[in-house]
Motif scaffolding. Structure first.
Motif, short mmCIF file in Angstrom:
data_model
loop_
_atom_site.label_atom_id
_atom_site.label_comp_id
_atom_site.label_asym_id
_atom_site.label_seq_id
_atom_site.Cartn_x
_atom_site.Cartn_y
_atom_site.Cartn_z
N ALA A 144 0.81 -1.21 0.00
CA ALA A 144 0.00 0.00 0.00
C ALA A 144 0.85 1.26 0.00
CB ALA A 144 -0.93 0.01 1.21
N ALA A 145 2.12 1.14 0.35
CA ALA A 145 3.00 2.32 0.43
C ALA A 145 3.64 2.66 -0.91
CB ALA A 145 4.07 2.11 1.49
N CYS A 146 4.14 1.63 -1.61
CA CYS A 146 4.88 1.91 -2.85
C CYS A 146 4.34 1.17 -4.07
CB CYS A 146 6.36 1.57 -2.67
SG CYS A 146 6.70 -0.21 -2.54
N TRP B 86 5.92 -9.34 5.39
CA TRP B 86 5.65 -8.44 6.51
C TRP B 86 6.39 -7.12 6.33
CZ3 TRP B 86 1.72 -9.65 9.44
CH2 TRP B 86 1.35 -10.98 9.58
N GLN B 87 7.54 -7.17 5.68
CA GLN B 87 8.28 -5.95 5.34
C GLN B 87 8.41 -5.89 3.82
OE1 GLN B 87 12.48 -5.71 6.26
NE2 GLN B 87 12.38 -3.49 6.57
N CYS B 88 8.03 -4.78 3.25
CA CYS B 88 8.03 -4.64 1.79
C CYS B 88 9.47 -4.68 1.26
CB CYS B 88 7.36 -3.34 1.37
SG CYS B 88 7.46 -3.01 -0.41
N CYS C 99 10.09 -0.80 -0.53
CA CYS C 99 10.29 0.43 0.26
C CYS C 99 10.65 0.16 1.71
CB CYS C 99 9.03 1.30 0.19
SG CYS C 99 7.57 0.54 0.95
N LEU C 100 10.72 -1.13 2.11
CA LEU C 100 11.12 -1.55 3.45
C LEU C 100 10.14 -1.13 4.54
CD1 LEU C 100 14.97 -0.84 3.28
CD2 LEU C 100 13.73 -2.94 2.68
N SER D 47 2.87 -3.08 5.49
CA SER D 47 2.29 -2.28 4.41
C SER D 47 1.56 -3.12 3.37
CB SER D 47 3.38 -1.45 3.71
OG SER D 47 4.37 -2.29 3.16
N PHE D 48 1.66 -4.46 3.49
CA PHE D 48 0.95 -5.36 2.58
C PHE D 48 -0.41 -5.70 3.18
CE2 PHE D 48 4.93 -5.87 0.49
CZ PHE D 48 4.65 -6.39 -0.77
N PRO D 49 -1.52 -5.30 2.56
CA PRO D 49 -2.82 -5.77 3.04
C PRO D 49 -2.89 -7.30 2.88
CG PRO D 49 -3.08 -3.91 1.54
CD PRO D 49 -1.64 -4.34 1.45
#
Length: 383
Positions: free
Chosen positions: A353-355, A364-366, A369-370, A374-376
């Motif tokens: 959802a962030a990048c 759990w961590q993108c 973008c780290l 941020s993953f639904p």
């Protein structure tokens, strides 16, 4: 008491020298102080700009301009910042202030005029932008101004002015604009047709073919106009030229080609051409044209199922699904299933959802973008 004139001269010279030296020292100190303050504010603004702190950068540049109001570079930097932030009125005021300075060099004046034109363009004031760009003819910014005017005319659908500007750019050696000018004349032909001005449309289309002899659009439009006028044999001739020159573009009017062939009594020859085209570049448009040539819908075309097996697209699957239930079999069901699976695969992903980073498994961590969490926890097709 009387004094001799030479004595006064001997006394006045060192006194005048002392006062001059003192005044120069005071002015020099003030100048040095101002020069220290101005670069300090300028470099502070530059540093803030590099750190993407535009609000603070603008304040620093304004401070620098106040210390050194005659420096044009600071004004340009400030005006460009205003434009980037969408504060077009303030950008216009800065660049108009530069143009109003009588001591500005001609090259800097042209630069300010170009910046002002960009301000108007970004603000959507196209009339004022056009005037500002036209004022740059004969300057070092002439080519850039013409390119901007070309985009402006195309955006406002002023096709005559666009064609004229593109032709001027080509004459100046900027590049080849033949295909682009051809599109302009095609647009003019369509506008004339919409107004019922047949002769004007014919003339515009002839100019399009002259400036862009290898472009597909003039031939495509010519065939469509001839077919609309009932001159189907001539339309087939224009479209056959298109088929030999640009097969992908021919697919755009393949169904029209089949309709004109049936109307002109050339269905057999047209069928041969369409089959050869399909063998060279299989596509659903060509298959639909073959079905129309035979007088039935795409769903009844014998080649539809083999096409779906070769190109499992949703459009082909939809055509197969439109067949009557009694015509269904395991082969058709399997082909449709493969097409749906292929189409669904890009949607079966998780998206940050962030990048916007997409992945087939959940993170759990993108990785992009780290960002954490941020993953639904739902796939794209479920969002």
């Amino acid at each position: 008491m009387e004094f001799d004139l030479p004595y006064w001269w001997l006394l006045a010279v060192p006194v005048a020298f002392a006062f001059g030296w003192l005044a120069s020292r005071l002015d020099l100190r003030q100048l040095r102080r101002e020069n220290r303050e101005s670069p300090k504010a300028y470099f502070k603004g530059l540093n803030l700009l590099l750190n993407e702190q535009q609000d603070k950068a603008i304040d620093a540049f304004i401070e620098a301009v106040q210390h050194d109001p005659e420096t044009s570079e600071l004004h340009f930097a400030l005006g460009n910042l205003f434009r980037r932030r969408g504060e077009f009125e303030r950008a216009v005021r800065v660049h108009q202030h530069l143009l109003g300075r009588a001591d500005l060099a001609s090259s800097e004046r042209d630069r300010a005029q170009h910046a002002l034109a960009q301000d108007f363009m970004k603000a959507g004031l196209f009339d004022r932008a056009e005037q500002a760009y036209r004022a740059l003819q004969g300057t070092a910014f002439e080519t850039e101004a013409r390119l901007a005017l070309l985009n402006l005319y195309e955006r406002s659908r002023d096709w005559s002015a666009a064609a004229e500007t593109a032709a001027a750019l080509e004459r100046s050696g900027t590049g080849s604009f033949g295909t682009r000018i051809g599109h302009h004349w095609c647009e003019l032909a369509q506008e004339a047709d919409a107004k019922g001005q047949t002769q004007a449309a014919d003339a515009a289309l002839a100019k399009a073919r002259a400036v862009a002899p290898h472009a597909p659009r003039p031939l495509l439009l010519m065939g469509q106009r001839l077919a609309k006028a009932g001159r189907h044999t001539e339309a087939l001739g224009a479209w056959d030229d298109l088929r030999l020159r640009d097969l992908p573009a021919f697919a755009l009017i393949a169904s029209d080609y089949a309709a004109s062939a049936r109307a002109a009594g050339h269905a057999e020859v047209a069928g041969q051409h369409l089959r050869a085209a399909y063998e060279h570049a299989p596509g659903l448009d060509l298959l639909r044209a073959l079905a129309r040539l035979d007088g039935h819908e795409l769903a009844a075309e014998p080649g539809l199922l083999p096409h779906l097996r070769q190109q499992p697209t949703l459009s082909a699957a939809q055509a197969v699904l439109s067949r009557p239930v009694e015509q269904w079999n395991s082969e058709a069901a399997e082909a449709v299933g493969e097409a749906i699976a292929r189409a669904a695969k890009p949607q079966q992903r998780y998206r940050c959802a962030a990048c916007g980073f997409e992945a087939q498994r959940y993170f759990w961590q993108c990785p992009g973008c780290l960002s954490w969490d941020s993953f639904p926890p739902r796939r794209v097709e479920e969002l």
